[in-house]
Write a protein that holds these residues in place. Sequence first.
Motif, PDB file in Angstrom:
ATOM      1  N   UNK A  33       0.818  -1.216   0.000  1.00 10.17           N
ATOM      2  CA  UNK A  33       0.000   0.000   0.000  1.00 10.17           C
ATOM      3  C   UNK A  33       0.853   1.268   0.000  1.00 10.17           C
ATOM      4  N   UNK A  34       1.967   1.256   0.718  1.00 13.05           N
ATOM      5  CA  UNK A  34       2.835   2.439   0.693  1.00 13.05           C
ATOM      6  C   UNK A  34       3.506   2.588  -0.673  1.00 13.05           C
ATOM      7  N   UNK A  35       3.842   1.476  -1.299  1.00  9.55           N
ATOM      8  CA  UNK A  35       4.391   1.536  -2.658  1.00  9.55           C
ATOM      9  C   UNK A  35       3.356   2.111  -3.618  1.00  9.55           C
ATOM     10  N   UNK A  36       2.115   1.660  -3.494  1.00  8.41           N
ATOM     11  CA  UNK A  36       1.033   2.169  -4.337  1.00  8.41           C
ATOM     12  C   UNK A  36       0.857   3.674  -4.136  1.00  8.41           C
ATOM     13  N   UNK A  37       0.905   4.107  -2.872  1.00  5.27           N
ATOM     14  CA  UNK A  37       0.748   5.525  -2.584  1.00  5.27           C
ATOM     15  C   UNK A  37       1.849   6.369  -3.182  1.00  5.27           C
ATOM     16  N   UNK A  38       3.086   5.892  -3.114  1.00  2.85           N
ATOM     17  CA  UNK A  38       4.188   6.668  -3.683  1.00  2.85           C
ATOM     18  C   UNK A  38       4.110   6.708  -5.210  1.00  2.85           C
ATOM     19  N   UNK A  93      -0.025   8.359  -5.789  1.00  5.74           N
ATOM     20  CA  UNK A  93      -0.459   9.578  -5.126  1.00  5.74           C
ATOM     21  C   UNK A  93      -1.542   9.357  -4.093  1.00  5.74           C
ATOM     22  N   UNK A  94      -2.050  10.471  -3.553  1.00  4.17           N
ATOM     23  CA  UNK A  94      -2.947  10.439  -2.404  1.00  4.17           C
ATOM     24  C   UNK A  94      -4.268   9.741  -2.686  1.00  4.17           C
ATOM     25  N   UNK A  95      -4.775   9.838  -3.917  1.00  5.82           N
ATOM     26  CA  UNK A  95      -6.037   9.172  -4.243  1.00  5.82           C
ATOM     27  C   UNK A  95      -5.914   7.670  -4.043  1.00  5.82           C
ATOM     28  N   UNK A  96      -4.794   7.123  -4.456  1.00 10.20           N
ATOM     29  CA  UNK A  96      -4.573   5.687  -4.291  1.00 10.20           C
ATOM     30  C   UNK A  96      -4.316   5.328  -2.832  1.00 10.20           C
ATOM     31  N   UNK A  97      -3.671   6.222  -2.087  1.00 12.01           N
ATOM     32  CA  UNK A  97      -3.494   5.992  -0.656  1.00 12.01           C
ATOM     33  C   UNK A  97      -4.850   5.853   0.033  1.00 12.01           C
ATOM     34  N   UNK A  98      -5.763   6.730  -0.308  1.00 13.68           N
ATOM     35  CA  UNK A  98      -7.099   6.702   0.288  1.00 13.68           C
ATOM     36  C   UNK A  98      -7.853   5.435  -0.107  1.00 13.68           C
ATOM     37  N   UNK A  99      -7.670   5.005  -1.349  1.00 10.08           N
ATOM     38  CA  UNK A  99      -8.341   3.788  -1.800  1.00 10.08           C
ATOM     39  C   UNK A  99      -7.817   2.573  -1.040  1.00 10.08           C
ATOM     40  N   UNK A 100      -6.528   2.530  -0.798  1.00 15.01           N
ATOM     41  CA  UNK A 100      -5.935   1.431  -0.021  1.00 15.01           C
ATOM     42  C   UNK A 100      -6.505   1.409   1.390  1.00 15.01           C
ATOM     43  N   UNK A 101      -6.629   2.591   1.996  1.00 13.17           N
ATOM     44  CA  UNK A 101      -7.170   2.692   3.354  1.00 13.17           C
ATOM     45  C   UNK A 101      -8.601   2.168   3.410  1.00 13.17           C
ATOM     46  N   UNK A 102      -9.412   2.548   2.419  1.00 15.38           N
ATOM     47  CA  UNK A 102     -10.808   2.115   2.390  1.00 15.38           C
ATOM     48  C   UNK A 102     -10.918   0.611   2.166  1.00 15.38           C
ATOM     49  N   UNK A 103     -10.077   0.081   1.290  1.00 15.64           N
ATOM     50  CA  UNK A 103     -10.129  -1.340   0.964  1.00 15.64           C
ATOM     51  C   UNK A 103      -9.807  -2.207   2.174  1.00 15.64           C
ATOM     52  N   UNK A 104      -8.875  -1.760   2.983  1.00 12.70           N
ATOM     53  CA  UNK A 104      -8.456  -2.578   4.125  1.00 12.70           C
ATOM     54  C   UNK A 104      -9.579  -2.769   5.130  1.00 12.70           C
TER      55      UNK A 104
END
Length: 238
Positions: free
Chosen positions: A149-154, A157-168
Motif C-alpha cells: 500500500x505504501x508503494x502504491x501511494x508513492x 499519489x494520495x487518491x490511491x493511498x485513500x483507496x488502499x485505506x478504504x479497501x483494508x
Amino acid sequence: MALSLTVEETNFLRLVALTIGVAPRAVRCYFDGVIHPNNLQTTLLNQQKTIDNLRYRKKVLTSVQYDTLFHSGSAVTSKDFDITLMICLLRNISGIAPPVTGYDTLPSPSDISRGADLARIKHFRNKIAHSTDSKMLTQEFEDAWNDVSTAIGRLGGIVFQQECFSLKSSNLDSECYKDILLSIRHFQDEVSNTMANMIEALTKKTVDMENILQDTVPQNIRGKEYILIKKLITEGTI
C-alpha cells in the motif's frame, strides 16, 4: 448467502484485491508520468532494438505482449498493457534507477525509490500466485499490506493511498469476489490465472460458482481459465 471465510483467508483475499485491483492502476499512473501517452508510440519505436532483445533473446516478453506494443491500427496506449508489461518497460527503457537489491528480491524498507516500489509490487504479486493454501497469517498480512500500500501511494499519489485505506476496512462479500475476478480476468498471464483459480476456490466454499461466473464476465475478457472452470463445473469436478 454470507461468506464464511477464516481470518487467514480474508487476509489473503484482501491482499489479492490490493495487488490486482489497485496496484495496476497506480503503476499505470506512474508509467504515464514517466512515458507520457503522447510520446509512448515514438518511445517504443526508438527503443525497438531493446524490446526486440527482450522478446527474442532474453525471452522476457511473450508474443502477445510484443504484439501489443507494435500492433497495427489504432495508436498504442498504456491501457492495453498489463502490470507485468508496464513494469518490464519501466525497468528496461525508461531510465529509472533499479533498486539496490535488484528487481527480483524484496527491497529493504529503507529503499523507497520508485524502482524499489515496483519490485515490491512484483514480489507480492508473485508470492500470492505461489501460495499453496490461499491463506495469510495476520502479521504476515499486515507486513505485506504495509509494503504494497505504501508503494502504491508513492507511485500513484494520495487518491490511491485513500483507496488502499478504504479497501483494508471494507466488507468482503460475494460482490467483492466478482469484482476481483473481473479485475483478474483483464490480465491474461500465468500469475493472474493462478490468482483467479485461488479466488474461485475460496468462493466455492459458500457461493455457487455457476452463479458467480454466469453472465458476469463479458465475452471479450473471458480467458482460458474461465473456460477451464466452466468445463470443471459442467463435469462435476468442482
